[in-house]
Design a protein around this motif. Structure first.
Motif, PDB file in Angstrom:
ATOM      1  N   PHE A 136      19.097  15.765  23.457  1.00 37.28           N
ATOM      2  CA  PHE A 136      18.002  14.808  23.576  1.00 37.28           C
ATOM      3  C   PHE A 136      16.810  15.452  24.280  1.00 37.28           C
ATOM      4  CE2 PHE A 136      16.479  10.775  25.920  1.00 37.28           C
ATOM      5  CZ  PHE A 136      15.625  10.401  24.895  1.00 37.28           C
ATOM      6  N   ALA A 137      17.063  16.196  25.346  1.00 37.08           N
ATOM      7  CA  ALA A 137      15.988  16.884  26.066  1.00 37.08           C
ATOM      8  C   ALA A 137      15.258  17.855  25.144  1.00 37.08           C
ATOM      9  CB  ALA A 137      16.551  17.613  27.296  1.00 37.08           C
ATOM     10  N   ASP A 138      16.008  18.604  24.348  1.00 31.77           N
ATOM     11  CA  ASP A 138      15.385  19.554  23.407  1.00 31.77           C
ATOM     12  C   ASP A 138      14.507  18.826  22.392  1.00 31.77           C
ATOM     13  OD1 ASP A 138      16.632  21.688  24.672  1.00 31.77           O
ATOM     14  OD2 ASP A 138      18.271  21.804  23.206  1.00 31.77           O
ATOM     15  N   HIS A 139      15.019  17.740  21.832  1.00 32.33           N
ATOM     16  CA  HIS A 139      14.248  16.972  20.848  1.00 32.33           C
ATOM     17  C   HIS A 139      13.035  16.297  21.505  1.00 32.33           C
ATOM     18  CE1 HIS A 139      16.750  17.529  17.326  1.00 32.33           C
ATOM     19  NE2 HIS A 139      17.822  17.341  18.091  1.00 32.33           N
ATOM     20  N   GLY A 147       5.706  15.095  31.719  1.00 28.75           N
ATOM     21  CA  GLY A 147       5.929  14.705  30.331  1.00 28.75           C
ATOM     22  C   GLY A 147       6.996  15.481  29.598  1.00 28.75           C
ATOM     23  N   LYS A 148       7.434  16.606  30.127  1.00 29.61           N
ATOM     24  CA  LYS A 148       8.438  17.439  29.452  1.00 29.61           C
ATOM     25  C   LYS A 148       9.795  17.275  30.113  1.00 29.61           C
ATOM     26  CE  LYS A 148       5.540  20.903  27.411  1.00 29.61           C
ATOM     27  NZ  LYS A 148       5.787  20.919  26.016  1.00 29.61           N
ATOM     28  N   ALA A 149      10.823  17.258  29.286  1.00 24.72           N
ATOM     29  CA  ALA A 149      12.189  17.197  29.811  1.00 24.72           C
ATOM     30  C   ALA A 149      12.556  18.570  30.354  1.00 24.72           C
ATOM     31  CB  ALA A 149      13.152  16.782  28.707  1.00 24.72           C
ATOM     32  N   SER A 181      26.598  11.774  26.614  1.00 26.87           N
ATOM     33  CA  SER A 181      27.391  12.841  27.225  1.00 26.87           C
ATOM     34  C   SER A 181      26.456  13.982  27.632  1.00 26.87           C
ATOM     35  CB  SER A 181      28.430  13.363  26.232  1.00 26.87           C
ATOM     36  OG  SER A 181      27.776  14.048  25.161  1.00 26.87           O
ATOM     37  N   ALA A 182      26.984  14.940  28.374  1.00 21.20           N
ATOM     38  CA  ALA A 182      26.169  16.077  28.800  1.00 21.20           C
ATOM     39  C   ALA A 182      25.559  16.801  27.598  1.00 21.20           C
ATOM     40  CB  ALA A 182      27.009  17.039  29.634  1.00 21.20           C
ATOM     41  N   ASP A 183      26.362  17.036  26.558  1.00 20.26           N
ATOM     42  CA  ASP A 183      25.850  17.724  25.365  1.00 20.26           C
ATOM     43  C   ASP A 183      24.801  16.895  24.648  1.00 20.26           C
ATOM     44  OD1 ASP A 183      27.488  19.905  25.836  1.00 20.26           O
ATOM     45  OD2 ASP A 183      29.042  19.256  24.426  1.00 20.26           O
ATOM     46  N   TRP A 184      25.055  15.589  24.543  1.00 18.61           N
ATOM     47  CA  TRP A 184      24.105  14.706  23.870  1.00 18.61           C
ATOM     48  C   TRP A 184      22.778  14.697  24.624  1.00 18.61           C
ATOM     49  CZ3 TRP A 184      20.864  10.604  24.135  1.00 18.61           C
ATOM     50  CH2 TRP A 184      20.560   9.939  22.947  1.00 18.61           C
ATOM     51  N   MET A 185      22.842  14.595  25.937  1.00 20.72           N
ATOM     52  CA  MET A 185      21.621  14.545  26.749  1.00 20.72           C
ATOM     53  C   MET A 185      20.850  15.869  26.692  1.00 20.72           C
ATOM     54  SD  MET A 185      21.315  11.444  27.824  1.00 20.72           S
ATOM     55  CE  MET A 185      19.894  11.699  28.891  1.00 20.72           C
ATOM     56  N   ALA A 186      21.571  16.982  26.641  1.00 21.58           N
ATOM     57  CA  ALA A 186      20.889  18.282  26.518  1.00 21.58           C
ATOM     58  C   ALA A 186      20.154  18.366  25.180  1.00 21.58           C
ATOM     59  CB  ALA A 186      21.898  19.418  26.660  1.00 21.58           C
TER      60      ALA A 186
END
Length: 131
Positions: free
Chosen positions: A13-16, A55-57, A6-11
């Motif tokens: 994931f990007a942070d991690h 390399g960075k999200a 989901s949008a929240d999950w992907m955001a």
């Protein structure tokens, strides 16, 4: 926890992703830029997308028609297994050859032959487990 991809999950994931030097460092060293879709085999389009620059999200969210460099699909059960216990190179190879993992866009074979990309790809599964 938000729904997988989901949008929240992907955001999250990007942070991690960005907090993981073993992922961002090697990908940054090779100037890795990609738009990566994640989803499920029977869906017309991926559920989530991660945009990576050097390399960075730079963003993660719901898929919104972006042009993809990679589109990785597996069943929800399979994704959850990998998130709970990240696979190694052999496990991913077996998943690809048995059809448990599908690449609708992107060349899995060329990625695996390049350890500069293969190791971070494997690392991305342990990062998913932190979301």
């Amino acid at each position: 926890m938000a729904d997988l991809f989901s949008a929240d999950w992907m955001a999250a994931f990007a942070d991690h992703w960005n907090a993981e030097d073993d992922l961002t460092g090697p990908l940054g060293d090779i100037g890795f830029n990609s738009v990566i879709g994640y989803g499920f085999p029977d869906d017309d389009q991926p559920a989530g997308v991660l945009v990576v620059e050097n390399g960075k999200a730079v963003s993660g969210g719901a898929y919104n028609g972006e042009d993809l460099n990679w589109d990785i699909r597996a069943s929800a059960d399979q994704w959850n297994k990998w998130i709970a216990k990240p696979p190694g190179m052999m496990g991913l190879g077996a998943a690809f050859t048995t059809g448990k993992m599908k690449f609708k866009v992107g060349d899995y074979g060329s990625m695996l032959k390049d350890p500069r990309m293969a190791k971070p790809f494997i690392k991305s599964f342990s990062v998913m487990g932190k979301v």
